[in-house]
Design a protein around this motif. Structure first.
Motif, PDB file in Angstrom:
ATOM      1  N   ASN A 130       0.923  -0.985   0.016  1.00  0.00           N
ATOM      2  CA  ASN A 130       0.217  -0.185  -0.019  1.00  0.00           C
ATOM      3  C   ASN A 130       0.868   1.431   0.137  1.00  0.00           C
ATOM      4  O   ASN A 130       1.394   1.477   1.171  1.00  0.00           O
ATOM      5  CB  ASN A 130      -0.712  -0.205   1.283  1.00  0.00           C
ATOM      6  CG  ASN A 130      -1.813   1.071   1.271  1.00  0.00           C
ATOM      7  OD1 ASN A 130      -1.984   2.032   0.293  1.00  0.00           O
ATOM      8  ND2 ASN A 130      -2.618   1.215   2.405  1.00  0.00           N
ATOM      9  N   GLY A 131       1.199   2.049  -1.001  1.00  0.00           N
ATOM     10  CA  GLY A 131       2.095   2.947  -1.130  1.00  0.00           C
ATOM     11  C   GLY A 131       3.400   2.221  -1.172  1.00  0.00           C
ATOM     12  O   GLY A 131       3.994   1.222  -1.702  1.00  0.00           O
ATOM     13  N   CYS A 134       4.725  -2.267   2.640  1.00  0.00           N
ATOM     14  CA  CYS A 134       4.695  -3.566   1.840  1.00  0.00           C
ATOM     15  C   CYS A 134       4.627  -4.521   3.320  1.00  0.00           C
ATOM     16  O   CYS A 134       5.363  -4.393   4.315  1.00  0.00           O
ATOM     17  CB  CYS A 134       5.772  -4.235   1.010  1.00  0.00           C
ATOM     18  SG  CYS A 134       5.640  -3.081  -0.706  1.00  0.00           S
ATOM     19  N   ARG A 135       3.506  -5.734   3.058  1.00  0.00           N
ATOM     20  CA  ARG A 135       3.896  -6.863   4.228  1.00  0.00           C
ATOM     21  C   ARG A 135       3.593  -8.188   3.435  1.00  0.00           C
ATOM     22  O   ARG A 135       3.074  -8.288   2.139  1.00  0.00           O
ATOM     23  CB  ARG A 135       2.675  -6.466   5.277  1.00  0.00           C
ATOM     24  CG  ARG A 135       1.385  -6.490   4.801  1.00  0.00           C
ATOM     25  CD  ARG A 135       0.161  -6.189   5.786  1.00  0.00           C
ATOM     26  NE  ARG A 135      -1.189  -6.319   5.137  1.00  0.00           N
ATOM     27  CZ  ARG A 135      -1.762  -7.264   5.134  1.00  0.00           C
ATOM     28  NH1 ARG A 135      -1.136  -8.642   5.179  1.00  0.00           N
ATOM     29  NH2 ARG A 135      -2.967  -7.119   4.545  1.00  0.00           N
ATOM     30  N   LYS A 136       4.069  -9.229   4.323  1.00  0.00           N
ATOM     31  CA  LYS A 136       4.017 -10.443   3.851  1.00  0.00           C
ATOM     32  C   LYS A 136       2.529 -10.849   3.998  1.00  0.00           C
ATOM     33  O   LYS A 136       1.755 -10.690   4.816  1.00  0.00           O
ATOM     34  CB  LYS A 136       4.770 -11.435   4.449  1.00  0.00           C
ATOM     35  CG  LYS A 136       4.909 -12.791   4.056  1.00  0.00           C
ATOM     36  CD  LYS A 136       5.877 -13.421   5.103  1.00  0.00           C
ATOM     37  CE  LYS A 136       5.881 -15.009   4.888  1.00  0.00           C
ATOM     38  NZ  LYS A 136       6.996 -15.996   5.455  1.00  0.00           N
ATOM     39  N   ASP A 137       1.992 -11.614   2.552  1.00  0.00           N
ATOM     40  CA  ASP A 137       0.728 -11.986   2.658  1.00  0.00           C
ATOM     41  C   ASP A 137       0.982 -13.610   3.254  1.00  0.00           C
ATOM     42  O   ASP A 137       1.545 -14.578   2.815  1.00  0.00           O
ATOM     43  CB  ASP A 137       0.120 -12.349   1.349  1.00  0.00           C
ATOM     44  CG  ASP A 137      -1.265 -12.958   1.034  1.00  0.00           C
ATOM     45  OD1 ASP A 137      -1.910 -13.407   2.203  1.00  0.00           O
ATOM     46  OD2 ASP A 137      -1.786 -12.787  -0.091  1.00  0.00           O
TER      47      ASP A 137
END
Length: 356
Positions: A130-131, A134-137
């Motif tokens: 998001n912009g 980032c994060r791990k799914d």
């Protein structure tokens, strides 16, 4: 027939005489729907990692994969923003055998002419961004541990011939003698006194992906050890591991500061020393604030560390930062502040130097 009771007759239900297929399970419709729902749920967290086989075939990967040294492998991970994890030394040496690409619908990892040293975990996951954040799914990941078997190298090679393993009473310690063939028989040995150390499966266990794990390290475990592996041939010996027992409280650095003289004459040399005692495997970073900093007063700063034995079977890391002011003058008088930081936090200590 004498001795058998007569069967009471009753009217047969329609279709009762029909022969039912053997072993056919008739399930009610509602459980089927529930099973389908649970299957759908499991699909949401299924692995997105596949191996490219010959003739364009794909194979989903199990928890482990057994290959031979010299083979090449291509892995794919579904998604348009894939992150990979693989044995770290491939990055350290910037190995040209490793190729990673991001294509439109999948990420690609190719490892050519694999060696025993490439044995390890290979994983991937999707990044949700998001912009700039980032994060791990967590629901879209894939992982497999690949063994690259080599008869000449039963143990996964390491860059050194001797390693230090710290035994901390608060956490398990790992003697990382991993093998390239999961079926190899591996034993742990103490160098002096010469003896085999039993892996009882409780306090000491062997994990083929990690090595020997001391679940509850004590000072009795310290010393020099090595591993021995056997698999269809002569046994092989691992590198040696020096087990050092540590008992230092975890937390921000325990810092002290001292100065060569709290009152200095003009043109003197002044040393300010910031010292930290801590865990052997925890790095300490130092920062300084000093009176002549704003006027860009030239100073020399030297950082170093070493391991010390405290005489009780425990090992501690002593880290020091030394700030040297040469040709002391009026602008150098004032407070010298040392900020020591580790992964647990930061500690600030200060001392004062005056001009005579």
């Amino acid at each position: 027939v004498i001795g058998q009771p007569m069967k009471s007759k009753r009217p047969k239900e329609p279709g009762e005489n029909k022969i039912k297929p053997v072993n056919k399970k008739v399930k009610p419709k509602m459980p089927k729907m529930k099973e389908r729902e649970s299957a759908d749920t499991s699909l949401k967290s299924q692995s997105i990692l596949t191996q490219v086989m010959d003739k364009g075939r794909f194979q989903k990967l199990a928890a482990t994969l057994n290959l031979s040294a010299g083979q090449s492998i291509e892995l794919r991970c579904k998604g348009s923003n894939v992150t990979w994890n693989y044995p770290s030394y491939l990055d350290t040496f910037k190995d040209s055998r490793l190729s990673i690409k991001q294509l439109d619908r999948y990420g690609q990892l190719i490892l050519a002419n694999a060696t025993a040293a490439d044995t390890g975990e290979y994983s991937c996951w999707l990044q949700l961004c998001n912009g700039n954040k980032c994060r791990k799914d967590e629901t879209r990941t894939g992982s497999t541990y690949i063994f690259f078997a080599d008869k000449e190298e039963l143990f996964v090679p390491t860059p050194s011939y001797f390693e230090i393993v710290y035994l901390n009473p608060d956490k398990p310690a790992i003697i990382p003698c991993r093998v390239t063939t999961p079926s190899a028989k591996v034993t742990l040995h103490r160098e002096f006194p010469a003896e085999e150390i039993e892996a009882d499966g409780t306090d000491i266990i062997y994990d083929v992906k990690k090595g020997f794990v001391y679940q509850h390290p004590t000072s009795d475990h310290k010393g020099i050890v090595y591993c021995k592996a056997e698999s269809q041939g002569a046994p092989q010996i691992s590198i040696k591991y020096h087990l050092l027992y540590v008992e230092v409280p975890q937390g921000p650095p325990s810092a002290t500061i001292e100065v060569s003289s709290s009152r200095a004459e003009a043109s003197d040399s002044v040393h300010v020393i910031c010292t930290v005692l801590g865990e052997p495997d925890v790095d300490v970073n130092f920062r300084w604030r000093y009176p002549g900093q704003e006027s860009e007063r030239p100073v020399m700063i030297q950082n170093f560390w070493r391991l010390i034995n405290r005489g009780t079977g425990q090992t501690t890391r002593i880290s020091k930062s030394v700030l040297l002011v040469e040709d002391f003058e009026a602008r150098d008088a004032g407070n010298y502040i040392c900020m020591a930081q580790n992964l647990h936090g930061e500690t600030t200590v200060a001392t004062k130097v005056e001009l005579n």
